[in-house]
Design an enzyme around this catalytic site. Structure first.
Site, PDB file in Angstrom:
ATOM      1  N   GLU A   1       0.971  -1.208   0.008  1.00 48.70           N
ATOM      2  CA  GLU A   1       0.022  -0.122  -0.033  1.00 48.70           C
ATOM      3  C   GLU A   1       0.742   1.294   0.044  1.00 48.70           C
ATOM      4  O   GLU A   1       2.016   0.994   0.093  1.00 48.70           O
ATOM      5  CB  GLU A   1      -1.000   0.046   1.288  1.00 48.70           C
ATOM      6  CG  GLU A   1      -1.964  -1.041   1.098  1.00 48.70           C
ATOM      7  CD  GLU A   1      -3.208  -1.120   2.363  1.00 48.70           C
ATOM      8  OE1 GLU A   1      -4.072  -1.433   1.880  1.00 48.70           O
ATOM      9  OE2 GLU A   1      -2.610  -0.681   3.281  1.00 48.70           O
TER      10      GLU A   1
ATOM     11  N   HIS B   1      -9.064   9.832   2.236  1.00 49.91           N
ATOM     12  CA  HIS B   1      -8.838   8.598   1.651  1.00 49.91           C
ATOM     13  C   HIS B   1      -9.093   9.009   0.181  1.00 49.91           C
ATOM     14  O   HIS B   1     -10.019   9.415  -0.171  1.00 49.91           O
ATOM     15  CB  HIS B   1      -9.845   7.323   1.917  1.00 49.91           C
ATOM     16  CG  HIS B   1      -8.995   6.201   1.303  1.00 49.91           C
ATOM     17  ND1 HIS B   1      -8.828   5.827  -0.110  1.00 49.91           N
ATOM     18  CD2 HIS B   1      -8.446   5.002   1.899  1.00 49.91           C
ATOM     19  CE1 HIS B   1      -8.266   4.566  -0.078  1.00 49.91           C
ATOM     20  NE2 HIS B   1      -8.087   4.034   0.952  1.00 49.91           N
TER      21      HIS B   1
ATOM     22  N   ARG C   1      -1.055   8.944   1.335  1.00 48.72           N
ATOM     23  CA  ARG C   1      -2.520   9.494   1.039  1.00 48.72           C
ATOM     24  C   ARG C   1      -2.703  10.813   0.770  1.00 48.72           C
ATOM     25  O   ARG C   1      -3.497  11.590  -0.109  1.00 48.72           O
ATOM     26  CB  ARG C   1      -3.404   8.903   2.192  1.00 48.72           C
ATOM     27  CG  ARG C   1      -3.792   7.468   2.100  1.00 48.72           C
ATOM     28  CD  ARG C   1      -4.661   7.044   2.803  1.00 48.72           C
ATOM     29  NE  ARG C   1      -4.627   5.670   2.853  1.00 48.72           N
ATOM     30  CZ  ARG C   1      -5.121   4.911   3.724  1.00 48.72           C
ATOM     31  NH1 ARG C   1      -5.784   5.216   4.739  1.00 48.72           N
ATOM     32  NH2 ARG C   1      -5.010   3.485   3.351  1.00 48.72           N
TER      33      ARG C   1
ATOM     34  N   HIS D   1     -11.829   9.860   5.957  1.00 41.54           N
ATOM     35  CA  HIS D   1     -11.584   8.328   5.999  1.00 41.54           C
ATOM     36  C   HIS D   1     -10.979   8.062   7.628  1.00 41.54           C
ATOM     37  O   HIS D   1     -11.084   7.138   8.210  1.00 41.54           O
ATOM     38  CB  HIS D   1     -10.362   8.087   5.283  1.00 41.54           C
ATOM     39  CG  HIS D   1      -9.902   6.503   5.302  1.00 41.54           C
ATOM     40  ND1 HIS D   1     -11.104   5.543   5.109  1.00 41.54           N
ATOM     41  CD2 HIS D   1      -8.947   5.864   5.628  1.00 41.54           C
ATOM     42  CE1 HIS D   1     -10.398   4.242   5.095  1.00 41.54           C
ATOM     43  NE2 HIS D   1      -9.095   4.524   5.515  1.00 41.54           N
TER      44      HIS D   1
ATOM     45  N   ARG E   1      -1.617   9.444   8.588  1.00 41.01           N
ATOM     46  CA  ARG E   1      -1.558   8.021   8.992  1.00 41.01           C
ATOM     47  C   ARG E   1      -1.012   6.925   7.846  1.00 41.01           C
ATOM     48  O   ARG E   1      -1.637   7.156   6.644  1.00 41.01           O
ATOM     49  CB  ARG E   1      -2.811   7.363   9.470  1.00 41.01           C
ATOM     50  CG  ARG E   1      -2.731   5.799   9.546  1.00 41.01           C
ATOM     51  CD  ARG E   1      -4.086   5.440  10.250  1.00 41.01           C
ATOM     52  NE  ARG E   1      -5.061   5.501   9.375  1.00 41.01           N
ATOM     53  CZ  ARG E   1      -5.603   4.455   8.380  1.00 41.01           C
ATOM     54  NH1 ARG E   1      -4.885   3.285   8.625  1.00 41.01           N
ATOM     55  NH2 ARG E   1      -6.596   4.616   7.781  1.00 41.01           N
TER      56      ARG E   1
HETATM   57  P1  FAD Z   1     -14.262   0.932  15.733  1.00 38.40           P
HETATM   58  O1  FAD Z   1     -13.920  -0.432  14.837  1.00 38.40           O
HETATM   59  O2  FAD Z   1     -14.853   2.420  14.636  1.00 38.40           O
HETATM   60  O3  FAD Z   1     -15.400   0.495  16.737  1.00 38.40           O
HETATM   61  C1  FAD Z   1     -15.922   1.885  17.360  1.00 38.40           C
HETATM   62  C2  FAD Z   1     -17.026   1.263  18.446  1.00 38.40           C
HETATM   63  O4  FAD Z   1     -17.451   1.886  19.582  1.00 38.40           O
HETATM   64  C3  FAD Z   1     -18.018   0.651  17.801  1.00 38.40           C
HETATM   65  O5  FAD Z   1     -18.350  -0.734  18.535  1.00 38.40           O
HETATM   66  C4  FAD Z   1     -19.231   1.720  18.055  1.00 38.40           C
HETATM   67  O6  FAD Z   1     -20.517   1.113  18.360  1.00 38.40           O
HETATM   68  C5  FAD Z   1     -18.751   2.043  19.629  1.00 38.40           C
HETATM   69  N1  FAD Z   1     -19.087   3.331  19.973  1.00 38.40           N
HETATM   70  C6  FAD Z   1     -18.798   4.598  19.511  1.00 38.40           C
HETATM   71  N2  FAD Z   1     -19.379   5.464  20.184  1.00 38.40           N
HETATM   72  C7  FAD Z   1     -20.183   4.953  21.232  1.00 38.40           C
HETATM   73  C8  FAD Z   1     -20.934   5.272  22.237  1.00 38.40           C
HETATM   74  N3  FAD Z   1     -21.051   6.564  22.505  1.00 38.40           N
HETATM   75  N4  FAD Z   1     -21.401   4.389  23.076  1.00 38.40           N
HETATM   76  C9  FAD Z   1     -21.359   3.012  22.971  1.00 38.40           C
HETATM   77  N5  FAD Z   1     -20.631   2.513  22.019  1.00 38.40           N
HETATM   78  C10 FAD Z   1     -19.941   3.389  21.092  1.00 38.40           C
HETATM   79  N6  FAD Z   1      -7.350   0.551   8.918  1.00 38.40           N
HETATM   80  C11 FAD Z   1      -6.360  -0.355   8.376  1.00 38.40           C
HETATM   81  O7  FAD Z   1      -5.437  -0.514   9.284  1.00 38.40           O
HETATM   82  N7  FAD Z   1      -6.420  -1.145   7.539  1.00 38.40           N
HETATM   83  C12 FAD Z   1      -7.514  -1.076   6.775  1.00 38.40           C
HETATM   84  O8  FAD Z   1      -7.481  -1.923   5.760  1.00 38.40           O
HETATM   85  C13 FAD Z   1      -8.303  -0.300   7.052  1.00 38.40           C
HETATM   86  N8  FAD Z   1      -9.509  -0.215   5.843  1.00 38.40           N
HETATM   87  C14 FAD Z   1     -10.579   0.866   6.385  1.00 38.40           C
HETATM   88  C15 FAD Z   1     -11.536   0.852   5.446  1.00 38.40           C
HETATM   89  C16 FAD Z   1     -12.665   1.564   5.623  1.00 38.40           C
HETATM   90  C17 FAD Z   1     -13.969   1.667   4.955  1.00 38.40           C
HETATM   91  C18 FAD Z   1     -12.512   2.437   6.837  1.00 38.40           C
HETATM   92  C19 FAD Z   1     -13.765   3.218   7.232  1.00 38.40           C
HETATM   93  C20 FAD Z   1     -11.646   2.440   7.874  1.00 38.40           C
HETATM   94  C21 FAD Z   1     -10.439   1.515   7.403  1.00 38.40           C
HETATM   95  N9  FAD Z   1      -9.434   1.495   8.262  1.00 38.40           N
HETATM   96  C22 FAD Z   1      -8.460   0.356   7.976  1.00 38.40           C
HETATM   97  C23 FAD Z   1      -9.306   2.194   9.496  1.00 38.40           C
HETATM   98  C24 FAD Z   1      -9.620   1.282  10.731  1.00 38.40           C
HETATM   99  O9  FAD Z   1     -10.552   0.355  10.341  1.00 38.40           O
HETATM  100  C25 FAD Z   1     -10.341   1.922  11.788  1.00 38.40           C
HETATM  101  O10 FAD Z   1      -9.275   2.947  12.323  1.00 38.40           O
HETATM  102  C26 FAD Z   1     -10.249   1.098  12.953  1.00 38.40           C
HETATM  103  O11 FAD Z   1     -10.974  -0.261  12.887  1.00 38.40           O
HETATM  104  C27 FAD Z   1     -10.890   1.692  14.199  1.00 38.40           C
HETATM  105  O12 FAD Z   1     -10.977   0.610  15.232  1.00 38.40           O
HETATM  106  P2  FAD Z   1     -11.640   1.066  16.740  1.00 38.40           P
HETATM  107  O13 FAD Z   1     -11.545  -0.035  17.454  1.00 38.40           O
HETATM  108  O14 FAD Z   1     -10.829   2.198  17.181  1.00 38.40           O
HETATM  109  O15 FAD Z   1     -12.933   1.641  16.464  1.00 38.40           O
HETATM  110  C1  SIN Z   2      -7.575   0.633   2.392  1.00 39.97           C
HETATM  111  O1  SIN Z   2      -7.625  -0.677   2.376  1.00 39.97           O
HETATM  112  O2  SIN Z   2      -7.329   1.429   1.454  1.00 39.97           O
HETATM  113  C2  SIN Z   2      -7.753   1.400   3.844  1.00 39.97           C
HETATM  114  C3  SIN Z   2      -6.454   1.041   4.387  1.00 39.97           C
HETATM  115  C4  SIN Z   2      -6.254   2.063   5.537  1.00 39.97           C
HETATM  116  O3  SIN Z   2      -7.144   2.929   5.887  1.00 39.97           O
HETATM  117  O4  SIN Z   2      -5.432   1.820   6.172  1.00 39.97           O
END
Ligand code: FAD
Ligand code: SIN
Length: 540
Positions: free
Chosen positions: A121, A246, A292, A353, A388
């Site tokens: 990537e 993104h 990015r 993103h 990032r």
């Molecule tokens: P999240 O997975 O967003 O979880 C948040 C949690 O908090 C959820 O359960 C939600 O319900 C809960 N929550 C929020 N507010 C409240 C509240 N007030 N009360 C109770 N619960 C609450 N990163 C990578 O490293 N590789 C990738 O390939 C990648 N691809 C991506 C593709 C997309 C489309 C997106 C959107 C993001 C991508 N990212 C990627 C970024 C990565 O997915 C996220 O940064 C990461 O998953 C965040 O994880 P987290 O556990 O911090 O939060």
């Molecule tokens: C992607 O698959 O392009 C998302 C990867 C990331 O957000 O780290």
């Protein structure tokens, strides 16, 4: 008749969020005590389940942790904290092993010496990304949820939206005068009452805030709730101006938040203008694999220069078999929308993103408030700096999820649980004007998109500050008068986050990483975090 408040529920630890960060923390914490995991919707509703590309880790014999550290720092434009970057990159392969042990079916390598297939990537100098086809996040999320469901010490509580942290101010007796977090008040979205979850340790793992922008790759719930709650409770936040756009979100009239993974460019996809010409060579020697911020700005510039609504991502030269094998989810989803990416280029635009900024944490995930830890996208840990690096986010969730749990477990025996005041609803009524929420929500996101987007100016930021201030006041009045709903909780948090982003952006008088201002196009000699302190801020 007045309803009795529900009984407070007590645990050894409360984790708010069921994504990669929250569930990793919960699984480790559950080895030592009881844990409640709250999620505001279904357990797999966060960004984790939407992740496509994969997770960065040094797993190839020719790669080194030092190279991963360097790549992360180059992308972060000098603002990363070296100790955090080294800590996360150094713990990456162990984190991947733990996920594999939980049953995440990473794509196997193509030779005997390669355990897993590694994709490439933008910004990575090596093939370094383990993945499960182009739906890595779904596989990770399902494995973590399954493990949590099977653990006797974990209570999963979906549809429970945290409203505010319980602090010393909400405790009934004077035994607990010191500043401290004791849990959360949370709205039971189905029963429509506010419950009390009390514990000596609370972990915020609520994800990012990219839904503050009109166009975003994120699920609906990415509304910065944890950042706003921590801020209200007195924690500092940092680097909020660095919201990552993104480069390649699908441009489609009906589907606004479908990502086309960066791995599509990593495996050879080309960005093109409608006349079929490539343009990245005019912007960066690394072409489509530049970091990015560079690619998103290049697309933005081309769209503005030519008055385009989108550019194109062309994969057709990779061949139909390759595309279907490497990007089956994207291929299938696009076909549903009548786009065959084996035969035609995909219309794409940049979209919000990832929140690089957030609640400030130490290497143990400690926040400024005793009893409160945070992990994942909600934080500013020092890993990402001003931008990032792709696929470093899930990695941060896994490494910090464990760090937080280890620190809590090492903190010794908890203080006795305090008696917490029930939620006070005596002065509010049901709203008869919910349209106000929808209207303000729309105005806020449009303002952020138009004035605090990929390219910023002093004038646009000033306009945004003015509008956000008015919206904040309106939402605050509304919040003070009407019974809370899930939408109101999110809107209240979004205006706070918008305010923090705008204030941070106005403080940064240079261009660095994701923050680009035409008024200050040069990068300053010294890299300094933007730190906002609620104690020092009258309006907090
Ligand atoms: P999240 O997975 O967003 O979880 C948040 C949690 O908090 C959820 O359960 C939600 O319900 C809960 N929550 C929020 N507010 C409240 C509240 N007030 N009360 C109770 N619960 C609450 N990163 C990578 O490293 N590789 C990738 O390939 C990648 N691809 C991506 C593709 C997309 C489309 C997106 C959107 C993001 C991508 N990212 C990627 C970024 C990565 O997915 C996220 O940064 C990461 O998953 C965040 O994880 P987290 O556990 O911090 O939060
Ligand atoms: C992607 O698959 O392009 C998302 C990867 C990331 O957000 O780290």
């Amino acid at each position: 008749m007045a309803r009795l408040p529900p009984e407070a529920r007590h645990f050894d630890a409360i984790v708010v969020g069921s994504g990669a960060a929250g569930l990793t923390a919960a699984l480790h914490l559950a080895e030592k005590g009881t844990v409640a995991v709250l999620a505001k919707g279904d357990l797999a509703d966060g960004s984790t389940a939407w992740a496509q590309g994969g997770i960065a880790a040094v797993l190839d014999a020719g790669d080194t942790v030092a190279a991963h550290v360097d790549d992360t720092m180059v992308a972060g434009a000098g603002l990363n904290h070296p100790a955090t970057v080294e800590y996360v990159a150094g713990n990456a392969s162990a984190a991947i092993d733990r996920l594999a042990a939980l049953g995440v079916p990473f794509n196997p390598g193509e030779t005997v010496s390669e355990r897993w297939h590694l994709t490439r990537e933008g910004g990575h100098s090596h093939r370094r990304i383990v993945h499960v086809d182009d739906a890595t996040g779904w596989a990770v999320s399902q494995a973590l949820i399954k493990a949590a469901q099977a653990h006797p010490n974990i209570t999963l509580v979906p549809h429970m939206a945290a409203v505010d942290l319980i602090t010393h101010r909400h405790v009934l007796h004077e035994r607990f005068p010191q500043r401290r977090c004791h849990g959360v008040y949370a709205l039971d979205v189905k029963k429509r009452h506010v419950a009390r979850f009390v514990a000596p340790a609370t972990v915020l793992a609520t994800g990012g805030a990219s839904r503050v922008y009109l166009y975003s790759t994120n699920p609906d719930g990415a509304t910065g709730d944890g950042i706003a709650m921590a801020w209200r409770a007195g924690c500092r936040v940092s680097n909020m101006e660095f919201n990552q756009f993104h480069p390649t979100c699908l441009y489609h009239p009906k589907v606004r938040n479908f990502l086309i993974t960066e791995a599509a460019r990593g495996e050879g996809g080309h960005l093109k203008l409608p006349d079929g010409s490539r343009f990245m060579a005019r912007y960066d020697d690394r072409l489509e694999l530049a970091p990015r911020d560079v690619v998103a700005r290049a697309i933005d510039a081309e769209m503005k220069r030519l008055g385009l609504e989108h550019v194109l991502l062309d994969l057709t030269h990779l061949g139909a078999d390759f595309i279907k094998a490497h990007f089956p989810t994207i291929h299938a989803r696009l076909l549903e929308l009548d786009i065959d990416c084996t035969l035609q280029a995909i219309p794409v635009v940049p979209a919000a993103h990832y929140s690089c900024g957030g609640v400030m944490v130490t290497l143990d995930g400690r926040t400024d408030l005793a009893g409160l830890w945070a992990a994942g996208e909600v934080t500013q840990s020092g890993l990402h700096g001003a931008n990032r690096l792709a696929s470093n986010s899930l990695l941060e969730c896994l490494v910090f999820g464990q760090a937080v749990a280890d620190d809590i477990s090492a903190s010794g025996s908890p203080a006795p649980a305090p008696e917490v005041k029930p939620w006070d609803e005596s002065r509010v009524t049901d709203s008869d004007e919910e349209v106000v929420i929808a209207h303000n929500w729309d105005e806020l996101r449009r303002t952020m998109w138009d004035y605090v987007g990929i390219v910023r100016t002093d004038k646009r930021l000033e306009r945004a500050a003015h509008r956000v201030k008015n919206l904040r006041k309106e939402v605050q009045d509304y919040y003070g008068n009407f019974r809370i709903t899930a939408d109101l909780i999110e809107l209240r948090n979004l205006v706070t986050v918008a305010d923090l982003i705008v204030r941070s952006a106005r403080r940064r008088r240079e261009s660095r990483g994701l923050h680009y201002s035409t008024d200050y196009p040069a990068m300053a000699a010294e890299a300094v975090d933007t730190i906002l302190d609620p104690v020092m801020t009258r309006e907090a």
